[in-house]
Scaffold this active site. Structure first.
Site, PDB file in Angstrom:
ATOM      1  CG  PHE A 136     -19.780   5.519   4.581  1.00 22.43           C
ATOM      2  CD1 PHE A 136     -18.969   6.335   3.804  1.00 22.43           C
ATOM      3  CD2 PHE A 136     -19.434   4.177   4.717  1.00 22.43           C
ATOM      4  CE1 PHE A 136     -17.841   5.822   3.174  1.00 22.43           C
ATOM      5  CE2 PHE A 136     -18.315   3.664   4.090  1.00 22.43           C
ATOM      6  CZ  PHE A 136     -17.508   4.492   3.315  1.00 22.43           C
ATOM      7  CG  ASP A 221     -25.474   0.322   4.570  1.00 23.84           C
ATOM      8  OD1 ASP A 221     -25.012  -0.638   5.212  1.00 23.84           O
ATOM      9  OD2 ASP A 221     -24.765   1.113   3.923  1.00 23.84           O
ATOM     10  CE  LYS A 250     -17.454  -1.030   8.413  1.00 22.53           C
ATOM     11  NZ  LYS A 250     -18.292  -0.103   7.648  1.00 22.53           N
TER      12      LYS A 250
HETATM   13  C1  LIG Z   1     -18.313   0.257   6.239  1.00 18.71           C
HETATM   14  C2  LIG Z   1     -19.631   0.551   5.639  1.00 18.71           C
HETATM   15  C3  LIG Z   1     -19.888   0.314   4.278  1.00 18.71           C
HETATM   16  C4  LIG Z   1     -18.807  -0.097   3.318  1.00 18.71           C
HETATM   17  O1  LIG Z   1     -18.337  -1.384   3.582  1.00 18.71           O
HETATM   18  P1  LIG Z   1     -16.980  -1.866   2.855  1.00 18.71           P
HETATM   19  O2  LIG Z   1     -16.843  -3.278   3.314  1.00 18.71           O
HETATM   20  O3  LIG Z   1     -15.902  -0.957   3.317  1.00 18.71           O
HETATM   21  O4  LIG Z   1     -17.195  -1.748   1.407  1.00 18.71           O
HETATM   22  C5  LIG Z   1     -21.165   0.529   3.809  1.00 18.71           C
HETATM   23  N1  LIG Z   1     -22.146   0.938   4.624  1.00 18.71           N
HETATM   24  C6  LIG Z   1     -21.944   1.168   5.926  1.00 18.71           C
HETATM   25  C7  LIG Z   1     -23.087   1.594   6.782  1.00 18.71           C
HETATM   26  C8  LIG Z   1     -20.687   0.992   6.490  1.00 18.71           C
HETATM   27  O5  LIG Z   1     -20.485   1.258   7.779  1.00 18.71           O
END
Ligand SMILES: *Cc1c(COP(=O)(O)O)cnc(C)c1O
Length: 406
Positions: A136, A221, A250
């Site tokens: 994700f 990420d 986050k």
């Molecule tokens: C939550 C998340 C995102 C997206 O972040 P947003 O602030 O919602 O755009 C991207 N990568 C990972 C691994 C995440 O957990």
């Protein structure tokens, strides 16, 4: 005006299905709803509130900055942004920082940078991006297409091209796809949304080697794993594998929206003036709060505390499982923990989350079969124990008919 949950259905786009309760106040790892009912927070706003709710260091940073300067745009730079960038550079592999407002935007910048770098250095043909199934990376059309869950990217017309998906934790699968035209591999060191699945050390090392052999950039990420969540400032530090680009969001703002992309000078130089940007990116309020968050988290007390609290958390979950036998596995790194439901309870993660809320404990899910926990990194041990007692009541309600009583 009475604010009730029915107002959501009246005025909000129906892309979310929020719970019935509406929290109005938070302090540390506790929340209170409109009726004054108290909850222990094991969700942390989906791994965002790394220092709980209204941590004094963050409130102080926000209030101080609020009286000074809110916004300038990137026509001008500002002190909080430079101080935060300096802190991130000082404490990571990175030499350069780009600020965004969310994880998806940080990833969008990372992917665009990787494409631009490869084009400048090797030519237009080197545009393939490889990511992983169940991964994700956010909800912009580029990032959601790179994410490995077609259900999230289908149905919006033609997708960005040149994107392929390998199996997570399977090097052969990556080896079969990677080639001279691969410009980048994007991976979460631990898949969060995809089920709280840590990458194995061999996998992460192997991904790095395959990237090097194919002149592809490695993008971690760390939007969910970053800023202390795993017990290191960033998860890559525990693996001993350094990416070329890292994204963080986050927990970076501890509850204030901000994202960042970190990289080296050599790679960063390809995003020349005018190639990318953001109106709010590097906003002084966000950067002031994030600097306080990073500074507070990046101490031995907090980071070692994560490891200790994670053990307590897993011990408590194991204790509940010994009694009710509903989890096949309790996994994760640091305070990102997934309790995987066994076949008897398949599909019931959301039921457990909702029953938990009824009993006064907030949890999360990661898919239909994993109950996810991402509490504050400084949650008091007593709150962990108290929250687990509430979770046990909720589980007892769901599991009672089949449980082997201890
Ligand atoms: C939550 C998340 C995102 C997206 O972040 P947003 O602030 O919602 O755009 C991207 N990568 C990972 C691994 C995440 O957990």
């Amino acid at each position: 005006m009475v604010v009730s949950r029915s107002l959501f259905d009246e005025v909000m786009v129906p892309n979310y299905a929020p719970a019935q309760i509406i929290p109005v106040k938070g302090e540390g790892s506790r929340l209170w709803d409109q009726a004054g009912k108290e909850y222990i927070d094991f969700a942390g706003g989906i791994a965002v509130n790394c220092l709980g709710h209204c941590h004094p260091a963050l409130v102080g940073a926000l209030k101080t900055q609020a009286d000074k300067l809110w916004h300038l745009s990137n026509v001008l730079t500002n002190e909080p942004a430079l101080l935060l960038a300096k802190a991130l550079v000082d404490h990571t592999f990175a030499e350069k920082v780009y600020f965004a407002n969310s994880g998806a935007e940080a990833n969008e910048a990372a992917l665009k940078l990787a494409r631009r770098y490869a084009k400048d250095k090797y030519g237009e043909h080197k545009d393939q991006i490889i990511a992983f199934k169940q991964g994700f990376h956010g909800r912009t059309f580029f990032t959601v297409t790179v994410g490995g869950q077609p259900a999230y990217s289908d149905g919006f017309g033609p997708k960005p091209e040149g994107i392929e998906h390998a199996e997570f934790n399977n090097l052969d699968s990556l080896r079969a796809l990677i080639n001279a035209n691969t410009c980048a591999v994007m991976v979460e060191p631990m898949q969060g949304e995809g089920g709280v699945m840590p990458a194995t050390a061999e996998f992460i090392k192997g991904v790095r080697e395959l990237c090097d052999a194919n002149n592809a950039l490695l993008i971690f990420d760390e939007v969910q794993t970053g800023v202390g969540r795993t017990g290191e400032l960033y998860a890559y530090m525990a693996y001993g594998v350094t990416p070329d680009i890292l994204t963080t969001a986050k927990a970076l703002g501890g509850g204030f929206p901000i994202g960042a992309m970190l990289t080296t000078t050599e790679i960063a130089k390809h995003l020349v003036v005018g190639t990318h940007g953001s109106t709010y990116g590097g906003n002084p309020l966000a950067c002031a709060v994030a600097l306080a968050a990073v500074t507070t988290v990046n101490t031995p007390e907090v980071l070692n505390g994560v490891t200790h609290k994670a053990e307590l958390f897993k011990r408590e979950l194991q204790r509940i499982n010994d009694k009710y036998q509903l989890f096949s596995e309790i996994r994760g790194m640091g305070l990102l923990i997934g309790a995987v439901l066994n076949a008897d309870y398949a599909g019931k993660a959301r039921d457990i989350m909702l029953a938990g809320a009824e009993h006064g404990v907030m949890t999360l899910v990661a898919g239909m079969n994993v109950v996810r926990f991402a509490p504050s990194l400084v949650i008091p041990d007593a709150d962990i124990v108290a929250g687990m007692a509430r979770l046990e009541q909720a589980i007892a309600q769901i599991a009672a008919p089949t449980a082997k009583q201890a």
